[in-house]
Motif scaffolding. Structure first.
Motif, PDB file in Angstrom:
ATOM      1  N   SER A  31    -127.619 -34.223 -39.250  1.00  0.00           N
ATOM      2  CA  SER A  31    -127.771 -35.484 -39.983  1.00  0.00           C
ATOM      3  C   SER A  31    -129.163 -35.634 -40.598  1.00  0.00           C
ATOM      4  CB  SER A  31    -127.515 -36.669 -39.056  1.00  0.00           C
ATOM      5  OG  SER A  31    -128.565 -36.770 -38.101  1.00  0.00           O
ATOM      6  N   LEU A  50    -127.857 -45.076 -44.897  1.00  0.00           N
ATOM      7  CA  LEU A  50    -126.742 -44.316 -45.444  1.00  0.00           C
ATOM      8  C   LEU A  50    -126.751 -44.433 -46.961  1.00  0.00           C
ATOM      9  CD1 LEU A  50    -123.893 -45.428 -42.997  1.00  0.00           C
ATOM     10  CD2 LEU A  50    -125.430 -43.471 -42.790  1.00  0.00           C
ATOM     11  N   HIS A  52    -123.904 -44.222 -48.658  1.00  0.00           N
ATOM     12  CA  HIS A  52    -122.603 -44.820 -48.974  1.00  0.00           C
ATOM     13  C   HIS A  52    -121.896 -44.079 -50.093  1.00  0.00           C
ATOM     14  CE1 HIS A  52    -123.393 -48.023 -46.170  1.00  0.00           C
ATOM     15  NE2 HIS A  52    -124.545 -48.245 -46.749  1.00  0.00           N
ATOM     16  N   ASN A  54    -119.726 -41.477 -49.263  1.00  0.00           N
ATOM     17  CA  ASN A  54    -118.620 -40.793 -48.586  1.00  0.00           C
ATOM     18  C   ASN A  54    -118.871 -39.297 -48.391  1.00  0.00           C
ATOM     19  OD1 ASN A  54    -117.046 -43.120 -48.265  1.00  0.00           O
ATOM     20  ND2 ASN A  54    -116.329 -42.950 -50.370  1.00  0.00           N
ATOM     21  N   SER A  55    -120.137 -38.911 -48.335  1.00  0.00           N
ATOM     22  CA  SER A  55    -120.471 -37.499 -48.141  1.00  0.00           C
ATOM     23  C   SER A  55    -120.394 -37.143 -46.660  1.00  0.00           C
ATOM     24  CB  SER A  55    -121.886 -37.218 -48.654  1.00  0.00           C
ATOM     25  OG  SER A  55    -122.837 -37.887 -47.835  1.00  0.00           O
ATOM     26  N   HIS A  56    -120.336 -35.844 -46.405  1.00  0.00           N
ATOM     27  CA  HIS A  56    -120.365 -35.374 -45.021  1.00  0.00           C
ATOM     28  C   HIS A  56    -121.697 -35.731 -44.374  1.00  0.00           C
ATOM     29  CE1 HIS A  56    -116.547 -33.383 -45.172  1.00  0.00           C
ATOM     30  NE2 HIS A  56    -116.896 -32.703 -46.259  1.00  0.00           N
ATOM     31  N   ASP A  58    -123.482 -38.416 -44.940  1.00  0.00           N
ATOM     32  CA  ASP A  58    -123.386 -39.815 -44.529  1.00  0.00           C
ATOM     33  C   ASP A  58    -122.563 -39.962 -43.244  1.00  0.00           C
ATOM     34  OD1 ASP A  58    -124.977 -41.471 -46.035  1.00  0.00           O
ATOM     35  OD2 ASP A  58    -123.332 -42.509 -47.030  1.00  0.00           O
ATOM     36  N   GLU A  59    -121.489 -39.181 -43.119  1.00  0.00           N
ATOM     37  CA  GLU A  59    -120.691 -39.217 -41.892  1.00  0.00           C
ATOM     38  C   GLU A  59    -121.536 -38.804 -40.695  1.00  0.00           C
ATOM     39  OE1 GLU A  59    -116.903 -37.162 -41.953  1.00  0.00           O
ATOM     40  OE2 GLU A  59    -116.684 -37.627 -44.087  1.00  0.00           O
ATOM     41  N   ASN A  62    -124.080 -41.491 -39.897  1.00  0.00           N
ATOM     42  CA  ASN A  62    -123.438 -42.609 -39.209  1.00  0.00           C
ATOM     43  C   ASN A  62    -123.220 -42.280 -37.737  1.00  0.00           C
ATOM     44  OD1 ASN A  62    -122.098 -45.234 -39.195  1.00  0.00           O
ATOM     45  ND2 ASN A  62    -120.261 -44.041 -38.787  1.00  0.00           N
ATOM     46  N   TYR A  63    -122.748 -41.065 -37.459  1.00  0.00           N
ATOM     47  CA  TYR A  63    -122.532 -40.660 -36.076  1.00  0.00           C
ATOM     48  C   TYR A  63    -123.858 -40.577 -35.325  1.00  0.00           C
ATOM     49  CZ  TYR A  63    -119.936 -38.424 -32.263  1.00  0.00           C
ATOM     50  OH  TYR A  63    -119.352 -38.134 -31.053  1.00  0.00           O
ATOM     51  N   THR A 124    -117.235 -45.259 -29.318  1.00  0.00           N
ATOM     52  CA  THR A 124    -117.349 -44.143 -30.249  1.00  0.00           C
ATOM     53  C   THR A 124    -116.727 -42.892 -29.643  1.00  0.00           C
ATOM     54  OG1 THR A 124    -119.388 -45.060 -31.129  1.00  0.00           O
ATOM     55  CG2 THR A 124    -118.980 -42.725 -31.559  1.00  0.00           C
TER      56      THR A 124
END
Length: 133
Positions: A31, A50, A52, A54-56, A58-59, A62-63, A124
């Protein structure tokens, strides 16, 4: 699991240690947490912004943020121990010196902090283990 079920603190802390060793550090690296926050300490664990898009990435951010938010619920001493032992991967004696606790007490504080983390992180990823019966 039933809300009155008893948490098996020994197994839960073992599972959370494994999560940190096998997954959490990897997620923080991917990340770009450390790259974006080179002066991070266990007393200053920032949340990443983020894009925002919708990229990997960003995922993963977020995690990573969910991990950081759960860590931030852990009391200071326990959070420092978790960070130094399982994120920075310091040995027991160096951790004890940084936290100003005897090396024999580290395990007790670590177990308590790891269970606190598991409780905060359970929405989570449920790492909690319960006593059979």
């Amino acid at each position: 699991m039933h809300p009155d079920a008893t948490i098996d603190t020994k197994i839960t802390s073992k599972q959370v240690r494994r999560f940190f060793k096998d997954e959490a550090v990897f997620i923080l690296n991917v990340s770009q947490f450390f790259q974006n926050n080179p002066k991070t300490t266990p007393d200053n664990l920032p949340i990443m912004a983020l894009e925002h898009d919708n990229s990997h990435l960003d995922e993963m951010k977020n995690y990573a943020n969910l991990i950081i938010m759960a860590l931030n619920t852990v009391p200071t001493t326990e959070r420092r121990i978790i960070w130094y032992r399982y994120v920075e991967r310091l040995n027991l004696f160096d951790t004890a010196e940084l936290v100003h606790i005897g090396d024999r007490q580290i395990q007790k504080y670590a177990q308590k902090g790891l269970v606190t983390f598991a409780l905060a992180f359970q929405d989570t990823y449920d790492i909690l283990a319960y006593v059979a019966g």
